[in-house]
Design a protein around this motif. Structure first.
Motif, short mmCIF file in Angstrom:
data_model
loop_
_atom_site.label_atom_id
_atom_site.label_comp_id
_atom_site.label_asym_id
_atom_site.label_seq_id
_atom_site.Cartn_x
_atom_site.Cartn_y
_atom_site.Cartn_z
N ALA A 240 52.52 22.09 43.01
CA ALA A 240 51.21 21.80 42.45
C ALA A 240 51.10 22.29 41.01
O ALA A 240 50.52 21.62 40.15
N ASN A 241 51.66 23.47 40.74
CA ASN A 241 51.62 23.98 39.38
C ASN A 241 52.42 23.08 38.45
O ASN A 241 52.01 22.84 37.30
N GLY A 242 53.54 22.55 38.93
CA GLY A 242 54.35 21.65 38.13
C GLY A 242 53.67 20.31 37.87
O GLY A 242 54.11 19.54 37.02
N ALA A 243 52.59 20.04 38.62
CA ALA A 243 51.80 18.83 38.40
C ALA A 243 50.59 19.11 37.53
O ALA A 243 49.79 18.20 37.27
N GLY A 244 50.46 20.36 37.08
CA GLY A 244 49.38 20.71 36.18
C GLY A 244 48.22 21.46 36.80
O GLY A 244 47.22 21.74 36.13
N TRP A 245 48.34 21.83 38.08
CA TRP A 245 47.23 22.52 38.76
C TRP A 245 47.24 24.00 38.46
O TRP A 245 48.27 24.66 38.51
N ASP A 261 40.78 19.78 42.08
CA ASP A 261 41.59 19.14 41.03
C ASP A 261 42.42 18.00 41.64
O ASP A 261 43.18 18.20 42.60
N PRO A 262 42.32 16.78 41.08
CA PRO A 262 43.11 15.65 41.58
C PRO A 262 44.62 15.92 41.57
O PRO A 262 45.35 15.39 42.40
N ALA A 263 45.09 16.76 40.63
CA ALA A 263 46.52 17.08 40.57
C ALA A 263 46.96 17.80 41.85
O ALA A 263 48.06 17.57 42.36
N LEU A 264 46.09 18.66 42.38
CA LEU A 264 46.39 19.34 43.64
C LEU A 264 46.37 18.35 44.79
O LEU A 264 47.25 18.37 45.66
N PRO A 328 62.37 22.24 42.09
CA PRO A 328 62.50 21.03 41.27
C PRO A 328 61.52 20.99 40.10
O PRO A 328 60.47 21.64 40.12
N THR A 329 61.88 20.20 39.11
CA THR A 329 61.03 20.00 37.94
C THR A 329 59.89 19.06 38.29
O THR A 329 60.09 18.02 38.92
N GLY A 330 58.69 19.43 37.86
CA GLY A 330 57.51 18.64 38.18
C GLY A 330 57.16 17.64 37.10
O GLY A 330 57.84 17.53 36.07
N PRO A 331 56.06 16.90 37.29
CA PRO A 331 55.63 15.89 36.32
C PRO A 331 55.37 16.43 34.92
O PRO A 331 55.45 15.69 33.95
N ASP A 332 55.05 17.75 34.83
CA ASP A 332 54.76 18.31 33.50
C ASP A 332 56.02 18.75 32.78
O ASP A 332 55.95 19.31 31.68
N GLY A 333 57.19 18.54 33.39
CA GLY A 333 58.45 18.86 32.74
C GLY A 333 58.95 20.27 32.95
O GLY A 333 59.98 20.66 32.39
N THR A 334 58.26 21.08 33.76
CA THR A 334 58.70 22.44 34.04
C THR A 334 59.13 22.55 35.51
O THR A 334 58.75 21.73 36.34
#
Length: 470
Positions: A240-245, A261-264, A328-334
């Motif tokens: 979730a954090n890797g998606a920006g949450w 949050d929609p990201a969560l 794994p790396t998330g959508p935010d690149g981290t």
């Protein structure tokens, strides 16, 4: 110095906040009763929950006694669940420890109830330097009132643990597993790998035609801990954090939770959706008390996400080699990892606060932390002791960079510290269980409870304004 007594107001608040433990408190009210003022003033009662860490801390206690022959340290170890019930019962009955290992999820409520002694006001602990410890640990244990309530003992982060035989059978290298990416749309290369590592009763893999998702012999990814708790620490939190949450509006002492949050929501719908596809266990399929450790060690799953504090447990595998890989790396690149760390706290009713503070200062010293490092059970809090633990784990075949790289690269994030932790957990844990068990849209469940959580903080602000006359 004799044990101080609770003020009526403080005891009332503690009783109100822990009414659910009243019966247990009565049953345990005789536990740890001191025999007299003379003995109590020279004995430091120290409580902890982890059996793996007990030998190292007993060794530290022995060293402390050698340097301070006027004191005796009495260590009591109790399992996690019973530990907190017994601790609260001890606060109620006045029979608790002088010093105890505290957890970030618990201490805010204890601080609010005024049952902790501020370490920054004790001579022995006032000058502990943040620079001696892993970045953020001192801040983690600093309350909303600016006082410090814990002396850091260790730190932890999350990584993937895997069955090396299953990876080899599936043609997935450890390097590949540690360099995957995911997204909430199709799961990315991470879901593809987890699908391939899943095998049904007929030997068909999850990414092959004819896969039977209802009769799985080996799941690609394990899951337990009733849906990951309220922050998903060892489960979905890093995704979730890797998606920006972000859990709250501030890393520490925030006043607004972001469960809406929609990201969560997108993360959770994808993550728990892996169980719909047969790549991850369904709710209730395994005994939740056993955890992901038993799932991996029994050969039921190929990969699990878990904390660095579990390395000694996974290293005990006799049937196959267990390895570690980065999340794994998330959508935010981290490729983020949740981070936390326990600490020693002093009871506000310690018989001898000065002795307790001297003991806490020693437990946080380089001398004791070196003993902890040599035990190879956790990453010590002190930066000058971590390298030895890394050496020990590397010798055991564990890639410690899976845990340390996110921290060194700034991708690790601390679990939130806020007031009302028990209330938040009471509302969210059943919600995440529901999302996993019944599979409703995450937004449908979490958007319903998020306002109730944030109303707790709004009420606090209104009460403060009323007290100040605003």
């Amino acid at each position: 110095m004799t044990r101080k007594t609770f003020t009526r107001a403080r005891r009332s608040r503690l009783l109100s906040a822990t009414a659910v433990l009243a019966v247990g408190a009565l049953a345990l009210s005789g536990c740890g009763q001191r025999e007299g003022d003379s003995e109590a003033s020279s004995t430091i009662d120290y409580w902890l929950w982890d059996t793996q860490q007990l030998p190292a801390y007993q060794q530290c206690a022995d060293l402390f006694e050698q340097q301070h022959p006027e004191y005796n340290v009495n260590i009591t170890q109790t399992g996690w669940d019973d530990y907190w019930q017994r601790l609260t019962a001890g606060f109620l009955a006045g029979t608790g420890p002088d010093v105890f290992i505290n957890h970030p999820s618990r201490y805010p409520q204890y601080a609010d109830l005024e049952v902790l002694l501020p370490l920054d006001e004790q001579d022995a602990t006032a000058n502990q330097q943040a620079s001696d410890y892993q970045d953020g640990l001192m801040e983690l244990w600093t309350g909303s009132d600016g006082h410090r309530y814990g002396s850091p003992k260790d730190w932890d982060s999350i990584a993937l643990f895997y069955n090396s035989d299953y990876l080899a059978d599936g043609g997935v290298s450890p390097e590949e597993l540690g360099s995957l990416e995911w997204n909430p749309e199709d799961g990315g290369s991470f879901e593809a790998a987890i699908a391939h590592l899943t095998v049904d009763d007929n030997g068909v893999r999850g990414d092959e035609p004819g896969f039977d998702k209802d009769n799985v012999a080996v799941y690609g990814l394990g899951l337990s801990d009733p849906g990951g708790g309220n922050t998903g620490q060892g489960q979905w939190g890093s995704f979730a954090n890797g998606a920006g949450w972000e859990v709250t509006d501030e890393p520490f002492w925030g006043t607004e939770y972001n469960y809406d949050d929609p990201a969560l929501h997108e993360t959770l719908d994808w993550y728990f959706g892996l169980s719909d596809k047969g790549y991850m266990p369904k709710y209730g399929q395994f005994n939740q008390d056993d955890g992901t450790l038993s799932q991996l060690m029994s050969g039921s799953v190929a990969v699990v996400s878990d904390g660095s504090w579990m390395v000694p447990a996974y290293s005990s595998s006799e049937n196959f080699e267990v390895g570690t890989a980065r999340m794994p790396t998330g959508p935010d690149g981290t490729a983020p990892s949740t981070m936390s760390g326990v600490a020693d706290s002093i009871s506000a009713d310690a018989d001898n606060p000065e002795a307790a503070a001297e003991f806490v200062a020693f437990m946080g010293s380089q001398e004791c932390q070196s003993v902890v490092a040599e035990a190879g059970v956790v990453f010590p809090a002190r930066t000058d002791s971590v390298e030895r633990t890394e050496e020990i784990w590397t010798e055991q075949g564990f890639d410690t960079s899976a845990f340390t790289d996110p921290v060194e690269e700034g991708d690790a994030f601390f679990l939130p510290i806020t007031s009302h932790g028990a209330d938040v957990a009471a509302l969210t844990i059943p919600a995440f269980q529901e999302i996993w068990a019944d599979r409703p849209p995450s937004a449908e469940v979490l958007d319903r409870i998020n306002p109730a959580i944030n109303d707790l903080f709004i009420a606090d602000k209104e009460a403060e304004d009323a007290d100040s006359g605003n």
